[in-house]
Design a protein around this motif. Structure first.
Motif, PDB file in Angstrom:
ATOM      1  N   GLY A 166       4.698   4.860   3.780  1.00 44.92           N
ATOM      2  CA  GLY A 166       3.366   3.880   3.273  1.00 44.92           C
ATOM      3  C   GLY A 166       4.024   2.542   2.941  1.00 44.92           C
ATOM      4  O   GLY A 166       5.268   2.227   2.652  1.00 44.92           O
ATOM      5  N   ALA A 192       1.408   6.411  -4.674  1.00 46.54           N
ATOM      6  CA  ALA A 192       1.595   7.923  -4.368  1.00 46.54           C
ATOM      7  C   ALA A 192       2.565   8.446  -5.213  1.00 46.54           C
ATOM      8  O   ALA A 192       2.607   9.857  -5.752  1.00 46.54           O
ATOM      9  N   THR A 202       1.097   1.323  -1.803  1.00 46.19           N
ATOM     10  CA  THR A 202       0.677   2.634  -1.483  1.00 46.19           C
ATOM     11  C   THR A 202       1.672   3.693  -1.818  1.00 46.19           C
ATOM     12  O   THR A 202       1.465   4.760  -2.626  1.00 46.19           O
ATOM     13  N   ASP A 213      -2.589  10.333   6.453  1.00 50.05           N
ATOM     14  CA  ASP A 213      -3.141  10.447   5.201  1.00 50.05           C
ATOM     15  C   ASP A 213      -3.260  11.938   4.823  1.00 50.05           C
ATOM     16  O   ASP A 213      -3.088  12.838   5.460  1.00 50.05           O
ATOM     17  N   ALA A 257      -6.915   9.259   0.263  1.00 54.42           N
ATOM     18  CA  ALA A 257      -5.796   9.023   1.273  1.00 54.42           C
ATOM     19  C   ALA A 257      -4.566   9.824   0.667  1.00 54.42           C
ATOM     20  O   ALA A 257      -3.841   9.992   1.315  1.00 54.42           O
ATOM     21  N   ILE A 258      -4.362   9.621  -0.697  1.00 61.40           N
ATOM     22  CA  ILE A 258      -2.954  10.081  -1.144  1.00 61.40           C
ATOM     23  C   ILE A 258      -3.170  11.124  -2.295  1.00 61.40           C
ATOM     24  O   ILE A 258      -2.178  12.060  -2.556  1.00 61.40           O
ATOM     25  N   LEU A 284       0.570   7.194   5.328  1.00 65.21           N
ATOM     26  CA  LEU A 284      -0.438   6.813   4.578  1.00 65.21           C
ATOM     27  C   LEU A 284      -1.128   5.480   4.961  1.00 65.21           C
ATOM     28  O   LEU A 284      -0.311   4.505   5.001  1.00 65.21           O
TER      29      LEU A 284
END
Length: 560
Positions: free
Chosen positions: A91, A99, A95, A32, A74-75, A67
């Motif tokens: 990821g 991102a 995700t 992360d 987290a991103i 991730l």
């Protein structure tokens, strides 16, 4: 025997900003890369990100960023990391798409393309370790935990999770995979702690969905839903309820629309009607009882937007008589006072406020029972509670002890602490740089404690400016001090204070002009010290004293 280090670079003794490093025989695996939004004390700061100094110094050893899910914690810091260290990013499909939105908005990383999509079946062998993933339940689809298999055992990072036995397939936890990882042997478990101290059971998402549906179904006026843009499970519940009630949906914010379009394109969000969404301009075509406005905000607390709607300062929307402001997220403890004030403002504007947490315990994070079940499934040799304030980490440590772990195998760490696995034992082994990096506008890390201290003083006691022009050659004051004040006292009502302050500045300047060793720095510091003391004696306030001393120069005009 492998040389292993575990470094919580951030995300411990704080909520958000998750970033955890694991080193195996020199290779660095990053779990992360999140940010957090500032507390009220960080005046004017937009976001807070981790300190990447250690990663910049060891960039050639970083194998990738892994991730767990698509929330900002987290991103959110990815663009700032990738500006300094170009490494591959791994990821799940949703995700990675979220991102990309985040990374490509940033000028310095808009061309970055080293993204890799994984799923719960993916295994990546880096030689020093094998990275695999397991599905978890959270408020956004495609959430996973991470397992790094080493010669000494698995190092597992859960990411944000909870256990919900009634979760729909898109959000279900892979319990079988958790059992497999536990049987393989877990050297260390890093598990989220943000809900560790609250023993109240968390309502299932099915129950929450019914609550949302009932609220929307039976309200007779317009509904403004305040929620998190990336809480796609709640978004889905609101859309389902809107369809059932025959309401049209208005989205606010470009980012929200982009997230929803991305989720729909990937099949992570279902929309029953193509014409369900309308623009703000089209709202006037429909009566209030056929409208839902979805208002999102940072960290899922769009409270300021609701306040603006209520007090008439919002760009396009106003709270009207009969409106329901439905807060469909659980505000943090720090926001409770702000929420209470918002409720009052909304009621004054003729609206009504309802919180989803009024009737239900709502959270996307594991409660103590869930956390202990995760510990029992993993049976780790060592346990490192992460993501939470110190009291939450300590509560999680107690939960681990109650399921049989010895305190000596539990580590409550601070940011940057290094845990080293040597000779069959995990022990503390120093620290790496891990200060908060503050972002204000386009500035990254250029705001420090001194600037924040000055901002705090300015917000509390204001500023006092003394402007004076001198002629050093003739050792006299050309223009006597002019006093300006902002946020300190009302000048017209404090004429005596202003006049006496100006006289004091005159006295100080004249004294320094007579000195043979005249120094600008000494003069300004003397004004700050003596005027500051005088103002405190008279008002018991400590404004920022800003002396502005200018020097008059004469030019000799020569005839040609």
């Amino acid at each position: 025997m492998s040389d292993i280090k575990i470094i919580p670079l951030s995300g411990v003794r704080e909520n958000g900003k998750n970033m955890y490093l694991t080193e195996v025989d020199g290779d660095i695996f990053i779990f992360d890369c999140g940010l957090k939004y500032p507390d009220n004390e960080l005046l004017g700061i937009d976001t807070v990100i981790p300190d990447f100094t250690y990663l910049e110094e060891n960039a050639e050893r970083v194998v990738g960023v892994f991730l767990t899910h698509g929330h900002a914690d987290a991103i959110g810091a990815l663009p700032y990391l990738l500006e300094r260290v170009e490494v591959p990013v791994f990821g799940t499909k949703l995700t990675i798409e979220l991102a990309k939105i985040n990374v490509h908005k940033n000028e310095g990383t808009k061309k970055f393309k080293d993204f890799h999509v994984i799923d719960e079946h993916t295994e990546i062998d880096f030689g020093t370790g094998v990275v695999s993933f397991f599905r978890t339940t959270h408020s956004i689809p495609d959430s996973v935990g991470i397992s790094l298999k080493t010669a000494e055992g698995n190092i597992v990072y859960t990411g944000d999770f909870k256990f919900d036995q009634g979760a729909v397939p898109l959000y279900q936890t892979d319990f079988a995979r958790l059992g497999e990882i536990g049987k393989e042997g877990v050297l260390a478990l890093l598990s989220t702690s943000s809900n560790a101290e609250n023993p109240a059971p968390v309502a299932s998402e099915r129950t929450i969905g019914e609550e949302v549906s009932d609220t929307i179904q039976f309200w007779e006026g317009r509904i403004i839903v305040a929620m998190v843009a990336s809480n796609l499970q709640r978004v889905q519940q609101v859309l389902n309820a809107a369809h059932k009630a025959g309401r049209k949906v208005v989205l606010t914010g470009q980012d929200f629309g982009r997230i929803l379009r991305t989720a729909m394109k990937l099949g992570k969000l279902e929309v029953s009607e193509e014409d369900m969404f309308i623009t703000q301009k089209e709202m006037k075509k429909y009566p209030p009882e056929q409208l839902i406005i979805m208002e999102t905000g940072r960290m899922g607390e769009p409270i300021k937007a609701l306040q603006k709607m209520a007090n008439g300062t919002h760009r396009t929307l106003r709270i009207q008589e009969g409106d329901l402001a439905y807060i469909a997220t659980t505000p943090t403890t720090a926001m409770e006072t702000s929420v209470a004030k918002t409720e009052d403002i909304v009621f004054r504007a003729g609206g009504t406020v309802k919180q989803i947490s009024d009737n239900l315990r709502v959270s996307g994070h594991a409660n103590p029972d869930n956390l202990q079940l995760m510990l029992n499934l993993m049976r780790p040799q060592y346990f490192i509670p992460v993501q939470g304030e110190y009291r939450q980490l300590a509560a999680h440590a107690e939960l681990a002890h109650k399921v049989g772990m010895d305190y000596s195998n539990i580590f409550i760490t601070a940011r940057g602490d290094v845990l080293e696995y040597k000779q069959g034992k995990l022990t503390p082994g120093g620290a790496v740089p891990a200060e908060n990096v503050l972002i204000d506008g386009i500035g990254v890390g250029d705001i420090g404690n001194i600037v924040l201290r000055d901002r705090k003083i300015l917000s509390e006691d204001g500023i006092f400016i003394a402007v004076c022009t001198i002629n050093r050659r003739e050792k006299k004051i050309v223009s006597h001090p002019q006093i300006t004040s902002r946020g300190f006292v009302y000048v017209k009502a404090s004429r005596d204070l202003i006049r006496e302050s100006a006289d004091l500045v005159t006295e100080i300047v004249e004294k320094h002009l007579q000195d043979d060793d005249f120094e600008w720095a000494k003069l300004k510091q003397d004004i700050r010290d003596r005027v500051g003391r005088y103002l405190f004696e008279q008002t018991k306030r400590r404004p920022v004293v800003l002396p502005v001393i200018m020097e008059a120069t004469q030019r000799n005009n020569k005839r040609r």
